[in-house]
Design a protein around this motif. Structure first.
Motif, PDB file in Angstrom:
ATOM      1  N   PRO A 157       0.805  -1.237   0.000  1.00  0.00           N
ATOM      2  CA  PRO A 157       0.000   0.000   0.000  1.00  0.00           C
ATOM      3  C   PRO A 157       0.832   1.279   0.000  1.00  0.00           C
ATOM      4  N   THR A 158       2.088   1.201   0.430  1.00  0.00           N
ATOM      5  CA  THR A 158       2.921   2.409   0.513  1.00  0.00           C
ATOM      6  C   THR A 158       3.617   2.739  -0.799  1.00  0.00           C
ATOM      7  N   VAL A 159       3.620   1.808  -1.757  1.00  0.00           N
ATOM      8  CA  VAL A 159       4.322   2.052  -3.024  1.00  0.00           C
ATOM      9  C   VAL A 159       3.409   1.959  -4.241  1.00  0.00           C
ATOM     10  N   ALA A 160       2.149   1.567  -4.045  1.00  0.00           N
ATOM     11  CA  ALA A 160       1.234   1.360  -5.168  1.00  0.00           C
ATOM     12  C   ALA A 160       0.827   2.664  -5.848  1.00  0.00           C
ATOM     13  N   ASP A 161       1.151   3.804  -5.235  1.00  0.00           N
ATOM     14  CA  ASP A 161       0.831   5.076  -5.873  1.00  0.00           C
ATOM     15  C   ASP A 161       1.838   5.441  -6.954  1.00  0.00           C
ATOM     16  N   ARG A 162       2.961   4.728  -7.021  1.00  0.00           N
ATOM     17  CA  ARG A 162       3.969   5.048  -8.035  1.00  0.00           C
ATOM     18  C   ARG A 162       4.507   3.818  -8.765  1.00  0.00           C
ATOM     19  N   TYR A 163       4.043   2.645  -8.409  1.00  0.00           N
ATOM     20  CA  TYR A 163       4.454   1.413  -9.092  1.00  0.00           C
ATOM     21  C   TYR A 163       3.244   0.546  -9.426  1.00  0.00           C
ATOM     22  N   ALA A 164       3.366  -0.188 -10.526  1.00  0.00           N
ATOM     23  CA  ALA A 164       2.475  -1.311 -10.778  1.00  0.00           C
ATOM     24  C   ALA A 164       3.112  -2.511 -10.082  1.00  0.00           C
ATOM     25  N   VAL A 165       2.508  -2.947  -8.988  1.00  0.00           N
ATOM     26  CA  VAL A 165       3.109  -3.953  -8.113  1.00  0.00           C
ATOM     27  C   VAL A 165       2.602  -5.341  -8.476  1.00  0.00           C
ATOM     28  N   TYR A 166       3.522  -6.296  -8.570  1.00  0.00           N
ATOM     29  CA  TYR A 166       3.200  -7.703  -8.803  1.00  0.00           C
ATOM     30  C   TYR A 166       3.886  -8.506  -7.708  1.00  0.00           C
ATOM     31  N   ALA A 167       3.092  -9.055  -6.788  1.00  0.00           N
ATOM     32  CA  ALA A 167       3.640  -9.862  -5.693  1.00  0.00           C
ATOM     33  C   ALA A 167       3.310 -11.322  -5.980  1.00  0.00           C
ATOM     34  N   LEU A 168       4.332 -12.107  -6.243  1.00  0.00           N
ATOM     35  CA  LEU A 168       4.169 -13.478  -6.710  1.00  0.00           C
ATOM     36  C   LEU A 168       4.152 -14.477  -5.558  1.00  0.00           C
TER      37      LEU A 168
ATOM     38  N   GLU B  10      17.432  -7.813 -20.183  1.00  0.00           N
ATOM     39  CA  GLU B  10      16.629  -6.916 -21.009  1.00  0.00           C
ATOM     40  C   GLU B  10      15.306  -6.535 -20.348  1.00  0.00           C
ATOM     41  N   HIS B  11      14.951  -7.210 -19.263  1.00  0.00           N
ATOM     42  CA  HIS B  11      13.700  -6.939 -18.571  1.00  0.00           C
ATOM     43  C   HIS B  11      13.894  -6.231 -17.232  1.00  0.00           C
ATOM     44  N   VAL B  12      15.038  -6.426 -16.590  1.00  0.00           N
ATOM     45  CA  VAL B  12      15.230  -5.973 -15.209  1.00  0.00           C
ATOM     46  C   VAL B  12      16.035  -4.676 -15.172  1.00  0.00           C
ATOM     47  N   GLY B  13      15.455  -3.660 -14.520  1.00  0.00           N
ATOM     48  CA  GLY B  13      16.118  -2.367 -14.415  1.00  0.00           C
ATOM     49  C   GLY B  13      16.981  -2.230 -13.180  1.00  0.00           C
ATOM     50  N   ARG B  14      16.567  -2.860 -12.078  1.00  0.00           N
ATOM     51  CA  ARG B  14      17.365  -2.833 -10.851  1.00  0.00           C
ATOM     52  C   ARG B  14      16.882  -3.919  -9.905  1.00  0.00           C
ATOM     53  N   VAL B  15      17.722  -4.218  -8.917  1.00  0.00           N
ATOM     54  CA  VAL B  15      17.436  -5.260  -7.934  1.00  0.00           C
ATOM     55  C   VAL B  15      17.682  -4.710  -6.538  1.00  0.00           C
ATOM     56  N   ILE B  16      16.720  -4.935  -5.642  1.00  0.00           N
ATOM     57  CA  ILE B  16      16.929  -4.683  -4.223  1.00  0.00           C
ATOM     58  C   ILE B  16      16.842  -6.039  -3.532  1.00  0.00           C
ATOM     59  N   ALA B  17      17.980  -6.522  -3.074  1.00  0.00           N
ATOM     60  CA  ALA B  17      18.084  -7.858  -2.484  1.00  0.00           C
ATOM     61  C   ALA B  17      18.174  -7.723  -0.971  1.00  0.00           C
ATOM     62  N   VAL B  18      17.133  -8.180  -0.280  1.00  0.00           N
ATOM     63  CA  VAL B  18      17.004  -7.993   1.164  1.00  0.00           C
ATOM     64  C   VAL B  18      17.342  -9.295   1.885  1.00  0.00           C
ATOM     65  N   ASN B  19      18.406  -9.283   2.657  1.00  0.00           N
ATOM     66  CA  ASN B  19      18.822 -10.447   3.438  1.00  0.00           C
ATOM     67  C   ASN B  19      18.857 -11.730   2.601  1.00  0.00           C
TER      68      ASN B  19
ATOM     69  N   PRO C 122       8.936  -2.000   6.760  1.00  0.00           N
ATOM     70  CA  PRO C 122       8.600  -1.749   5.348  1.00  0.00           C
ATOM     71  C   PRO C 122       8.897  -0.319   4.930  1.00  0.00           C
ATOM     72  N   ASP C 123       8.946   0.604   5.891  1.00  0.00           N
ATOM     73  CA  ASP C 123       9.250   2.003   5.578  1.00  0.00           C
ATOM     74  C   ASP C 123      10.639   2.148   4.965  1.00  0.00           C
ATOM     75  N   ILE C 124      11.571   1.308   5.415  1.00  0.00           N
ATOM     76  CA  ILE C 124      12.931   1.356   4.865  1.00  0.00           C
ATOM     77  C   ILE C 124      12.900   0.998   3.384  1.00  0.00           C
ATOM     78  N   LEU C 125      12.188  -0.052   3.023  1.00  0.00           N
ATOM     79  CA  LEU C 125      12.115  -0.471   1.625  1.00  0.00           C
ATOM     80  C   LEU C 125      11.355   0.550   0.798  1.00  0.00           C
ATOM     81  N   ALA C 126      10.292   1.109   1.359  1.00  0.00           N
ATOM     82  CA  ALA C 126       9.533   2.141   0.644  1.00  0.00           C
ATOM     83  C   ALA C 126      10.428   3.340   0.338  1.00  0.00           C
ATOM     84  N   ASP C 127      11.276   3.718   1.291  1.00  0.00           N
ATOM     85  CA  ASP C 127      12.198   4.830   1.062  1.00  0.00           C
ATOM     86  C   ASP C 127      13.202   4.506  -0.042  1.00  0.00           C
TER      87      ASP C 127
END
Length: 293
Positions: free
Chosen positions: A61-72, A130-139, A280-285
């Motif tokens: 909910p904190t990032v859906a205003d600027r991303y199309a989110v797909y949680a698999l 060719e599909h991935v622009g960046r990666v945030i790898a958490v733990n 989650p605030d850290i990841l949203a930032d």
């Protein structure tokens, strides 16, 4: 499997439930379920071992205003289909991630993964530059012992699941109380593990065949360690995020820094393994700005 049978009892505000059907001729593939929310640049979220898309219930909910989110829901996990005889090693899990990205033709994707999801974010990025622009790898969960480092109870349970002969019995012994205690071992802030999320994980754990999938994942954890060999092939910007109290040791983190020398690094003070739940605030930032170069 019906779409109704793939619907969670835990509602994440703003999300809708979707499925990807197996590709014709791909033996062992099952239906994949994912949550979608928001609009904008594509953001794909990859969850941890033994969880599901709702693991990101506080982040979406904190990032859906600027991303199309797909949680698999990774293959066999959450409400994705359990296929008898299917493989649940890292390459098979990675293939599920790549299916989502390529079948939806997502471009310039931001991949955020936690735990085994972080490993899959990195290896999928290596395969799909060719599909991935960046990666945030958490733990990233790419080291030996893993969850067994979290508590004596987790060490006992995981050891039992992996023991020949009695492993299947241990895998079927999972209870809501056991799940709560093991998950709590990955949190500095225990209040981040809400009762409705534990109820949802217990519900999923009662699905027919889920104990087999769970045991297969634990048995295949060495394949996630071996997948580190693909990290140097990632060409997209990478941000490695570790909780100060994560299960990984300084040597584990340094080993990944050596494989990904251009990556940015963030350590989250006081946080443990499940940062998506407790911070989650850290990841949203981190998702606020453009990709790091």
């Amino acid at each position: 499997m019906s779409r109704r049978g793939m619907r969670s009892g835990l509602r994440v505000p703003g999300t809708t439930n979707h499925v990807l059907k197996p590709r014709q001729g791909h033996v062992g593939e099952g239906v994949l379920r994912y949550l979608q929310a928001g609009s904008g640049a594509p953001l794909v979220l990859l969850h941890t071992l033994r969880t599901q898309a709702e693991h990101f219930q506080r982040l979406i909910p904190t990032v859906a205003d600027r991303y199309a989110v797909y949680a698999l829901d990774l293959p066999g996990m959450g409400y994705s289909e359990i296929v008898s005889g299917a493989s649940y090693d890292e390459p098979a899990m990675r293939e599920g991630v790549k299916r989502l990205i390529t079948e939806l033709d997502l471009r310039d994707v931001t991949l955020v993964g936690e735990s085994i999801g972080a490993v899959l974010a990195l290896t999928a990025a290596a395969d799909l530059p060719e599909h991935v622009g960046r990666v945030i790898a958490v733990n990233p969960y790419d080291f030996t012992d893993g969850i067994a480092r979290s508590s004596p109870l987790a060490r006992f349970v995981v050891g039992g699941v992996l023991t020949p002969g009695v492993g299947r019995l241990f895998a079927r012994m999972e209870s809501k109380s056991l799940m709560r205690n093991i998950m709590a071992g990955g949190l500095a802030d225990k209040s981040a593990l809400t009762s409705d999320y534990v109820d949802e994980l217990a519900k999923v754990g009662n699905r027919a065949g889920y104990a087999t999938v769970s045991r297969a994942l634990f048995r295949n954890l060495p394949t996630f360690i071996a997948a580190r060999a693909l990290y140097p092939q990632v060409t997209s910007p990478v941000h490695l995020v570790y909780g100060e109290r994560d299960w990984s040791r300084p040597s584990d983190r340094e080993a990944n820094r050596q494989l990904l020398p251009a990556a940015r690094h963030t350590e989250v003070p006081g946080a443990a393994h499940f940062i998506s739940l407790e911070r989650p605030d850290i990841l949203a930032d981190l998702l606020q700005g453009p990709p790091e170069t």
